[in-house]
Each structure stands twice: as structure tokens, then as C-alpha cells.
Design a protein around this motif. Sequence first.
Motif, PDB file in Angstrom:
ATOM      1  N   LEU A 327       0.635  -1.277  -0.068  1.00  0.00           N
ATOM      2  CA  LEU A 327       0.199  -0.050   0.071  1.00  0.00           C
ATOM      3  C   LEU A 327       0.922   1.332   0.140  1.00  0.00           C
ATOM      4  O   LEU A 327       0.548   2.276  -0.793  1.00  0.00           O
ATOM      5  N   TYR A 328       1.895   1.318   0.746  1.00  0.00           N
ATOM      6  CA  TYR A 328       2.712   2.619   1.065  1.00  0.00           C
ATOM      7  C   TYR A 328       3.964   2.499   0.280  1.00  0.00           C
ATOM      8  O   TYR A 328       4.592   3.699   0.438  1.00  0.00           O
ATOM      9  N   ASP A 330       4.941   0.253  -2.505  1.00  0.00           N
ATOM     10  CA  ASP A 330       4.579  -0.246  -4.126  1.00  0.00           C
ATOM     11  C   ASP A 330       3.582   0.557  -4.544  1.00  0.00           C
ATOM     12  O   ASP A 330       3.209   0.601  -5.955  1.00  0.00           O
ATOM     13  N   PHE A 331       2.620   1.110  -3.881  1.00  0.00           N
ATOM     14  CA  PHE A 331       1.431   1.750  -4.281  1.00  0.00           C
ATOM     15  C   PHE A 331       0.466   0.768  -5.263  1.00  0.00           C
ATOM     16  O   PHE A 331       0.145   0.999  -6.257  1.00  0.00           O
ATOM     17  N   ASP A 332       0.485  -0.617  -4.744  1.00  0.00           N
ATOM     18  CA  ASP A 332      -0.050  -1.473  -5.662  1.00  0.00           C
ATOM     19  C   ASP A 332      -1.325  -1.922  -4.872  1.00  0.00           C
ATOM     20  O   ASP A 332      -1.237  -2.854  -3.932  1.00  0.00           O
ATOM     21  N   PHE A 333      -2.635  -1.333  -5.254  1.00  0.00           N
ATOM     22  CA  PHE A 333      -3.829  -1.559  -4.540  1.00  0.00           C
ATOM     23  C   PHE A 333      -4.332  -2.932  -4.581  1.00  0.00           C
ATOM     24  O   PHE A 333      -4.920  -3.366  -3.682  1.00  0.00           O
ATOM     25  N   SER A 371      -5.714   6.120   0.514  1.00  0.00           N
ATOM     26  CA  SER A 371      -4.542   6.122  -0.405  1.00  0.00           C
ATOM     27  C   SER A 371      -4.811   6.298  -1.831  1.00  0.00           C
ATOM     28  O   SER A 371      -4.558   7.010  -2.925  1.00  0.00           O
ATOM     29  N   TYR A 372      -5.815   5.251  -2.365  1.00  0.00           N
ATOM     30  CA  TYR A 372      -6.428   5.200  -3.794  1.00  0.00           C
ATOM     31  C   TYR A 372      -7.028   6.644  -4.325  1.00  0.00           C
ATOM     32  O   TYR A 372      -6.676   7.244  -5.324  1.00  0.00           O
ATOM     33  N   LYS A 374      -6.382   9.455  -2.892  1.00  0.00           N
ATOM     34  CA  LYS A 374      -5.458  10.562  -2.940  1.00  0.00           C
ATOM     35  C   LYS A 374      -4.710  10.652  -4.348  1.00  0.00           C
ATOM     36  O   LYS A 374      -4.275  11.649  -4.867  1.00  0.00           O
ATOM     37  N   ILE A 375      -4.186   9.321  -4.710  1.00  0.00           N
ATOM     38  CA  ILE A 375      -3.419   9.297  -5.834  1.00  0.00           C
ATOM     39  C   ILE A 375      -4.137   9.683  -7.219  1.00  0.00           C
ATOM     40  O   ILE A 375      -3.745  10.355  -7.809  1.00  0.00           O
TER      41      ILE A 375
END
Length: 396
Positions: A327-328, A330-333, A371-372, A374-375
Motif C-alpha cells: 500500500l505505501y 509499491d502503491f499496488d492496491f 490512499s487510492y 489521494k493518488i
Amino acid sequence: MADNKPPTAEALTNGTVSHPETRSAAEIAAEYDLLPKLIPHLDRHLIFPLLEFLSGEEFEDPEILKSKYELLKQTNMTDYVATLWQKLNDSDEVPEEFRSKRDEVLQRLSLFQDETSKIDELLGDESVTSNLRSDKVANLKFLEQQHGVTIEMVDMLYNFGRFQYSCGDYNSAAHLLDQFRILSTDNDKASSATWGKLASDILTTNWEAVMEEVNKVKESIDTKLFNNPLAQLQHRTWLIHWTLFPFFNYEPARDLLTDLFFSPSFINTIQTDCPWILRYLAAAVITNRSRTRNTGQYQKQLKDLVRVVRQEGYEYRDPVTEFVKALYIDFDFEEAQKKLGEAEEVLKGDFFLSATADAFVEAARHLISESYCKIHQRIDIKYALFPHPPSSSLPA
């Protein structure tokens, strides 16, 4: 992703992303079982609740039953050990060795009670204790001159406390060891008594007293072992493992222990000697999302957690820490959602974390959603400002 098509925000936050490779909950929990790593750093009496957790309610695994027997057979819990032996051997008879040991334990109990009754009564007399000061040497001299108390009588409190602890009478053990500390000038025995008092308070779930003892142990490690870094490392490792009991059972301890674990000396101990503790630190930070009102403090904890998970990824990983990484880092949801499903099973199979599994999942899903959003908000703003490539970047 096989089709290179990203999952929708709704699928991610609702946990409906499909994963082709699925394993049973039992397989996941077994693969990431930390019991073998925890046991070397716990007292045998503290290990017992973990084995009880594994036992289940209906059918007790013979191997776990045998482990309980081997764990406790050296203690003075003779009646319970005899019961375990009967279950293991499917027998109604109790061997003579258990009867003999029981008689011996009762005789020693009576002897200890006789030899400590005088000093126990004195320390319960307010007219006596009101004359005691912070100077232990002066206190001993006062008690010796006025009441005939000797060093041997004080040491008997320590021996009786250890005896009662071995019998499983943790309330009495805590009382006796605390009385011993009031008078003893033997630093090594006083330190041992503090560890014994801490264990006794944990086993009686006296959480307020536990946190008082945690502070005493920490202070002792910092001050009395400052010339021995290796001993400090070992003792901090023990304390970290022992504090897992109040960490997830006593609400007021959560923030205090999270801060303690992130302090330089303790996070260094975790990274050096017991990186698997990152599971518990990660679980605490994630679940703190719905507990704390201090957003700044929570963001700092989260930032520190991500930093440590990044640093220790080569040394230790499990679905809980891999969720943080996905999540924080790799930002791989989609991977985060997959790891969250595995982490839920790991937490349910963990003695310390089973009760927090639902809270962890709920908090984690909120974090995925945040996070999703925000990105994608940043992406949307970028393309709103520049819906087409600037003309200067187009080929001639």
C-alpha cells in the motif's frame, strides 16, 4: 494482473478483488505461525496461555497436550500436571511420583508460611511501614533493631515468592516479590523479583500493575545495564515479548507501548534481534487509525512504520507487513487487498492479535480507500490542468 486492467475503487475498498491463487485459512495461519520464535523469549508460565489458545474448545491435539505436560512438569503445579499425564496416557490412575511431589510441595508451603509470617505481618502493619524510608540499608537496620528482622528473613520472601509462582499462585507471588523489593539491597535478586512480579501481574491480568512494572524493568535496563550492551539487547528483547500481553489487552497501554517500540533503543532491538515483532507493531499502528484523534501523531507512526518495513523487508515479512509494503511503498492496491485477506487469517490465528482482526481489516480498508483517492485525485488534477500534451512536446 493478467489482463492489465486495474481493479475499480469499489472492488478494492469492498474486498471483492479476485485472486487466482487461493489458500485455506489454516494453511496461511500455519505458514506464518510465530510461536517458535516467541517461545524462547517467554517464561514457561507465559507460554502456557499461547498453548491454551492453540488447544481449541472441543478437541485437544495430542501434540499440544504433550507440549503442555513437558512445559509444566518441572513446576509445582502438581495436580494439574498429574491431570495432563492422565489425559496423555488415557488413565484414571495417578502415579506415585505425583502424589509424592504433591506432599513435598504442601510441606514446603507450610514451612515457607511459618518462616515468613513474622516479616509479612510487619510489612502489613502501618505503624511499622510508616517508619520506612527510601534508604533500604536504614530500613533493614531499623527493622533489625526494633523487630529482629534479618537478611535471611528478607531473602525468604524472595524464595517463597518464587515457590508460589511455580505453584501457579500468581497473586501471592506478586505480593511476596513486591515485599522483598521493598527491603532487599541485593540488586540481582531485586531485578529478578521485578521480572517475576511483571510475569505474575500479566498472568493475573492486572494491567495497571503490569505497566508500572514495565516502566521499572525499562528503567533497570537503561541504568543498571548501561555498561553491558549485549545484556541490554537481551533484556529489551525479553521485555518487548512480554509487553505483547498488555499491548493488545489493555487499551491505555496501546499508545504508550507503540511509542516505546518506536523509540531508538527499542526499534533498534526489534531490527537487530526480533524483526517478527514488526507484525505486532504494524497491527497496532493500523488499528490506531480508528482509535486516535491525534492525526499528526498517527501520521508520524505510519511514516515510521513504513520506513522500518522498507528497511527490514529482506529480513522479515508476512502478510501484515506485506500489506504495508504493497500500500505505501509499491502503491499496488490490488496486491494490498490480496495481502489484507491473508493478513486477516494470520491475525485470527495469532494469540495476541485474534481479537483485533476485525478492527484491523476495517481500518486497513479505510487506508486503502484513502490512499487510492489521494493518488487518483492527483492524477485527475494533473490531467484537468493538462488535458492534452503541451504543443512544445509534440514531435515536429
